[in-house]
Design a protein around this motif. Structure first.
Motif, short mmCIF file in Angstrom:
data_model
loop_
_atom_site.label_atom_id
_atom_site.label_comp_id
_atom_site.label_asym_id
_atom_site.label_seq_id
_atom_site.Cartn_x
_atom_site.Cartn_y
_atom_site.Cartn_z
N LYS A 1 0.82 -1.22 0.00
CA LYS A 1 0.00 0.00 0.00
C LYS A 1 0.85 1.26 0.00
CE LYS A 1 -4.07 -2.29 1.65
NZ LYS A 1 -5.12 -2.42 2.63
N VAL A 2 2.01 1.22 0.63
CA VAL A 2 2.91 2.38 0.59
C VAL A 2 3.51 2.52 -0.81
CG1 VAL A 2 5.10 3.30 1.48
CG2 VAL A 2 3.36 2.50 3.06
N ALA B 1 -3.01 3.12 2.96
CA ALA B 1 -1.69 2.78 3.51
C ALA B 1 -1.65 2.97 5.01
CB ALA B 1 -0.61 3.63 2.83
N ARG B 2 -2.42 3.88 5.50
CA ARG B 2 -2.43 4.18 6.93
C ARG B 2 -2.95 3.00 7.76
NH1 ARG B 2 0.26 7.16 10.39
NH2 ARG B 2 -1.04 7.79 12.11
N ALA C 1 -4.52 10.27 -4.48
CA ALA C 1 -3.44 10.21 -3.48
C ALA C 1 -4.02 10.16 -2.07
CB ALA C 1 -2.51 11.41 -3.65
N CYS C 2 -5.09 10.91 -1.81
CA CYS C 2 -5.72 10.89 -0.49
C CYS C 2 -6.27 9.50 -0.17
CB CYS C 2 -6.83 11.93 -0.41
SG CYS C 2 -6.22 13.63 -0.32
N LEU D 1 0.85 4.20 -2.68
CA LEU D 1 0.79 5.59 -2.25
C LEU D 1 1.89 6.40 -2.92
CD1 LEU D 1 -0.17 7.94 -0.46
CD2 LEU D 1 1.21 6.95 1.40
N TYR D 2 3.08 5.87 -2.94
CA TYR D 2 4.20 6.55 -3.60
C TYR D 2 3.87 6.83 -5.07
CZ TYR D 2 8.78 7.40 -5.63
OH TYR D 2 9.82 7.96 -6.33
N THR E 1 0.97 7.15 -6.46
CA THR E 1 -0.07 8.17 -6.60
C THR E 1 0.47 9.56 -6.31
OG1 THR E 1 -0.94 7.98 -4.33
CG2 THR E 1 -1.91 6.53 -6.01
N ALA F 1 -5.23 6.67 -1.41
CA ALA F 1 -4.07 5.79 -1.20
C ALA F 1 -3.46 6.01 0.17
CB ALA F 1 -3.03 6.01 -2.31
N TRP F 2 -3.44 7.27 0.63
CA TRP F 2 -2.92 7.56 1.97
C TRP F 2 -3.76 6.85 3.03
CZ3 TRP F 2 -4.63 9.52 6.57
CH2 TRP F 2 -3.66 9.90 7.50
#
Length: 167
Positions: A52-53, A82-83, A75-76, A56-57, A59, A78-79
């Motif tokens: 997931k990170v 990943a969180r 991107a939001c 995120l990267y 995106t 994906a954040w």
């Protein structure tokens, strides 16, 4: 405080039970428990976090190369994705995650919002680095930790709980 007091009572009761039950305090009993925990909880959580990170990267790179409301929203999302495994992994912060300072580098709080803005304005990305071994008492490490990681990216992506927009 009341919940902590209750937890202390429960743990003290369990401690005496475990200490008096020598049969379960053996490697033969505990090794399969630890092995299952690592294989079923720890490793899959870190695998999910890495995947997931990575997404995120990708995106964030897409957002940087083509800023739009859609790339901000992507991107939001994906954040947020990943969180979730990161939050799960905080239940077992030991080994390299603790010893090499990965937790504070990924999840420091509070942020130094002024330093983030100054860093973005200066473009001096070297401020994010430090040399030498990880040491919690190193001021250079603390300064770098307060301007990077999940919360910094959150500050840059979101405003008032919503994806930022391109003006």
């Amino acid at each position: 405080m009341a919940a902590c007091s209750e937890l202390e009572i429960v743990l003290n009761e369990l401690k005496s039970h475990i200490e008096s039950t020598a049969a379960i305090n053996t490697n033969a009993v505990l090794e399969p428990v630890v092995k299952t925990y690592v294989e079923v909880v720890v490793l899959p959580t870190y695998a999910s976090l890495k995947s997931k990170v990575d997404h995120l990267y990708d995106t964030v790179v897409a957002l940087a190369s083509a800023p739009s409301n859609t790339t901000f929203e992507t991107a939001c999302e994906a954040w947020l994705e990943a969180r979730q495994p990161w939050e799960t992994s905080e239940a077992f912060l030991f080994g390299p995650v603790a010893n090499l300072g990965l937790d504070p580098n990924m999840d420091s709080w509070p942020l130094d919002q002024n330093a983030i803005v100054q860093l973005l304005n200066s473009g001096d990305w070297e401020q994010l680095n430090w040399s030498g071994d990880y040491d919690e008492d190193n001021d250079g490490i603390a300064a770098a930790q307060n301007v990077r990681g999940f919360h910094t990216l959150e500050f840059l992506l979101f405003k008032n709980g919503q994806a930022r927009t391109v003006k």
